[in-house]
Design an enzyme around this catalytic site. Structure first.
Site, mmCIF file in Angstrom:
data_model
loop_
_atom_site.group_PDB
_atom_site.id
_atom_site.type_symbol
_atom_site.label_atom_id
_atom_site.label_comp_id
_atom_site.label_asym_id
_atom_site.label_seq_id
_atom_site.Cartn_x
_atom_site.Cartn_y
_atom_site.Cartn_z
ATOM 1 C CB CYS A 14 -1.000 -0.032 1.184
ATOM 2 S SG CYS A 14 -1.949 -1.538 1.087
ATOM 3 C CB THR B 153 -7.831 -1.311 9.395
ATOM 4 O OG1 THR B 153 -6.459 -0.580 9.768
ATOM 5 C CG2 THR B 153 -8.068 -1.635 8.055
ATOM 6 C CD GLU C 67 -1.659 7.744 9.421
ATOM 7 O OE1 GLU C 67 -2.710 6.881 9.266
ATOM 8 O OE2 GLU C 67 -1.192 8.652 8.651
ATOM 9 C CE LYS D 31 -5.481 4.737 1.784
ATOM 10 N NZ LYS D 31 -4.547 5.768 2.364
ATOM 11 C CG HIS E 26 -6.118 1.472 1.037
ATOM 12 N ND1 HIS E 26 -5.409 1.848 0.300
ATOM 13 C CD2 HIS E 26 -5.500 0.602 2.041
ATOM 14 C CE1 HIS E 26 -4.183 1.499 0.566
ATOM 15 N NE2 HIS E 26 -4.223 0.811 1.714
#
Lengths: 344, 395
Positions: free
Chosen positions: B160, B295, B302, B320, B325
């Protein structure tokens, strides 16, 4: 560019332990499958979940990774193809039902670099280059730039690809493997389309440190073209830029027995100095996208040991000691690279 | 070292088919996430997706790309690539010159054709027309042959974070003199393969995703592509400049194949390293386009990593919830959004947010607003612990 220190290779040949590049294992049904070693250092529970590409990649890398390089840079076109298709088969056969994610996670192309980072707890730079026949060349270019940006660093550099039953099928249907059985060096005499399949993992500890180095990467050049005249022109330029006109160089040719690609190799041989010795390696490695990594490993080994068994030779010049190896590889007639390796 | 400027951009996503349409959706807080129209999967009517609203056939016709074996992934890439090169005004001579690099990223490649791949991989009969189109490299091989690009060409797959690394690699090629200009970006299309993979990991939400919300249920997969044209300051002459790429860093979390560590070492190190390259301090970052997938694991980790680095974090949001995503395209699409923010002096809302995650308490920007921005950070984190951060600055 930079220096190669510790080098390892898991390949169809005896390149990992008790190295022997004299006695060569022939292909079986046109496949040169890796001879896998016993993997000490990988816990059994983890090893069981690994697909072949991850296993040979991590297996070849681990010793180098434990020396704490500043990052991990891998070239692989397909990564864990076997896991990829296993998961794909689950999707279709269970009609998108309840599936286990293990194959999916292992199938991502970055799984080899990721596992190496994970197992050696390496939080540095971590990148996977996947551009088919130039994946490893891009990985080398990346490491070259990293070492210019951080001159005291060292990096784990590698190339890995596997043969799975599935990508073998796909490449076979694509016309990239020979139909007639190949026994070894007869690969080059068939005048037919296709080559033999190969796989392997070659790993290098790269740094700017000349001391105790095995060999030096002098230059890499890569490009896309279907024009053999352009390849010849570029090779001429490469030879001039690297002052190879007067030298006794080993020209290590990626010739793979595919009659459709012969024009590129013939055009390149016209350019090189008559004092160059010409040798070939695809009967030893087979054909696969990141095969140039194993060619670099062979070049380092040949330079270090100063041995070149006869089965590699195509034309031999009068000069027997060479200090430089120029690799020309060509993937599917469109991706080309020149790689120059020298004794320090 | 030369400054690296962005002189052209192109994007296609569920939020719109070009840069202007994407900006419009972002300004209006309009999400592109809905049930899929074109995608063939059992989950099409069960799960929401960020699908590009053009069929593969219509893309082929629009782009005059009827080539044998071309995939939806390549078509999305071509769409964004053409917009970017026209936007930058690159000439054919520039495209064909040995010093123009093309660095793309994708994770799915031609595997969007999951059923075709299944047949080609398991059968010994005649192969399909897609036989050479399944791998990640196939997209840039197509762009190379269509535009006769002769410089360094590469494809990167770090899951990703792939296209953030493509942008970084392209910029570094310019710094090191391997290219005069780089066309950089990424793409991915929706595929049964990734849908079933993420579903097996139980991280797909059956509702539109809610990045940074306490009750987030997972991510929505999306598709799209974005490309940027990067050039050196001394080469841009009278060209329009959108922003400068000032910082970038790639670090590994080295914790787990598919989730981030408790303290987010990888995200923290990537953000910190990008600040070092940009030579600015954390408090100079005016806005963060977060990875924010929605998620459980990503958003909390993060947040923690952001708090660890910034103390009091700058305004941030995740787009997103607008695009889904888009995997290998995400870093490039969000780079375009970050640049649009700087260029237009505005920030876009993180939609679908109601309540902060209890133990971190971060609240994303909730509505479109004007904001003068000097430096914007864009985060991309992926499987395999692959974490990358970019910093774009006002040129």
């Amino acid at each position: 560019m930079f220096y190669f220190h510790h080098i390892t290779c898991i390949s169809p040949q005896k390149t990992f332990a008790d190295i022997d590049i004299e006695n060569i294992k022939p292909p079986v049904e046109n496949k040169l499958l890796v001879a896998e070693p016993v993997y000490d250092g990988i816990p059994l529970g983890i090893l069981r979940r690994m697909g072949k590409a991850v296993r040979i990649g991590v297996g070849a890398a681990l010793k180098i990774a434990k020396q704490n390089p500043n990052g991990v840079v891998i070239g692989t076109a397909n990564g864990g193809m076997e896991d990829c298709i296993k998961f794909l088969n689950q999707i279709i056969e269970y009609d998108e039902g309840i599936l286990t994610p293990t194959n999916f996670v292992q199938s991502t192309t970055n799984a080899v670099a990721a596992q190496i980072g994970l197992m050696s707890v390496n939080k540095g730079y971590n990148c996977t280059h996947v551009h088919r026949g130039l994946a490893f060349e891009n990985a080398m270019t990346d490491v070259d730039m990293l070492l210019k940006e951080n001159s005291s660093h060292s990096y784990l550099l590698g190339g890995v690809d596997e043969i799975s039953a599935y990508n073998y099928n796909i490449e076979l249907l694509g016309g990239w493997y020979k139909k007639e059985k190949i026994a070894g060096v007869d690969l080059y005499d068939q005048n037919s389309a296709g080559s033999i399949a190969g796989e392997g993992a070659a790993m290098f500890w790269a740094s700017n440190n000349e001391q105790n180095a095995i060999a030096k990467l002098q230059a890499v050049r890569m490009f896309h073209s279907e024009d053999e005249n352009l390849i010849a022109d570029e090779l001429k330029k490469f030879i001039e830029e690297n002052y190879l006109e007067e030298e006794s160089v080993l020209f290590f040719s990626g010739e793979n027995g595919d009659s459709r690609l012969q024009k590129y190799y013939s055009a390149s041989e016209e350019i090189i100095n008559k004092d160059f010795t010409v040798a070939r390696f695809k009967h030893v490695t087979g054909e696969y996208p990141s095969v140039s990594a194993m060619a670099v490993w062979l070049a380092c080994y040949i330079l270090k040991e100063q041995i070149l068994p006869d089965h590699f030779l195509k034309y031999s010049s009068s000069k027997k000691d060479f200090s430089k190896i120029l690799i020309y590889n060509n993937y599917k007639g469109i991706q080309h690279s020149f790689i120059l390796i020298s004794r320090k | 070292m030369s400054r690296i400027f962005v002189t052209g951009m192109g994007v296609i996503s569920a939020a719109g088919n070009n840069v202007a349409a994407n900006r419009n959706s972002l300004m209006q807080g309009k999400s592109g996430i809905a049930s899929a129209e074109f995608l063939s999967t059992k989950y099409a009517s069960i799960l929401p997706f960020g699908e590009v609203k053009i069929s593969t056939q219509a893309l082929k016709e629009k782009l005059k790309a009827q080539d044998h074996g071309i995939t939806r992934t390549s078509l999305l890439a071509l769409h964004a690539f053409e917009e970017a090169i026209h936007n930058s005004g690159l000439t054919n001579a520039e495209l064909n010159s040995f010093d123009t690099a093309l660095i793309g990223a994708d994770t799915v490649g031609g595997m969007c054709l999951t059923d075709e791949l299944y047949h080609d991989a398991n059968k010994h009969e005649q192969g399909s027309e897609y036989i050479s189109s399944y791998d990640c490299g196939s997209v840039n091989m197509y762009l190379q042959s269509r535009f006769k690009i002769k410089g360094i060409i590469n494809t990167i797959n770090t899951a990703c974070s792939s296209s953030a690394n493509a942008i970084m690699y392209g910029a570094r090629l310019i710094h090191h003199g391997f290219a005069k200009r780089s066309i950089v970006g990424g793409c991915d299309s929706l595929a049964k393969f990734t849908i079933n993979g993420f579903n097996a990991l139980h991280i797909l939400s059956d509702e539109p995703c809610r990045p940074f919300d306490e009750n987030r249920k997972g991510l929505n997969l999306g598709e799209g592509a974005a490309f940027l044209v990067l050039e050196k300051e001394e080469d841009v002459a009278n060209k329009h400049v959108y922003a400068e790429l000032t910082g970038y860093c790639n670090s590994n979390d080295a914790f787990h194949p598919s989730s981030l560590s408790e303290n987010g070492d990888g995200p923290y190190l990537a953000m910190k390293g990008a600040l070092e390259i940009a030579n600015i301090s954390a408090d100079e970052i005016d806005f963060i386009n977060a990875h924010g997938t929605g998620t459980e694991n990503n958003d909390e980790v993060e947040s923690k990593a952001i708090i660890r680095l910034f103390g009091k974090p700058p305004p941030f949001s995740s787009t997103k919830a607008t695009t889904g995503h888009t995997l290998g395209a995400a870093g490039a699409i969000e780079a375009v959004y970050s640049i649009l923010s700087i260029y237009n002096g505005e920030v876009y809302a993180g939609i679908n947010f109601s309540n902060p995650i209890p133990n971190v308490g971060l609240v994303p920007v909730s509505k479109y607003q004007k904001m003068d921005l000097q430096h914007v950070m864009s985060n991309s984190f992926g499987f395999g612990g692959n974490c990358s951060s970019l910093i774009f600055s006002k040129a």
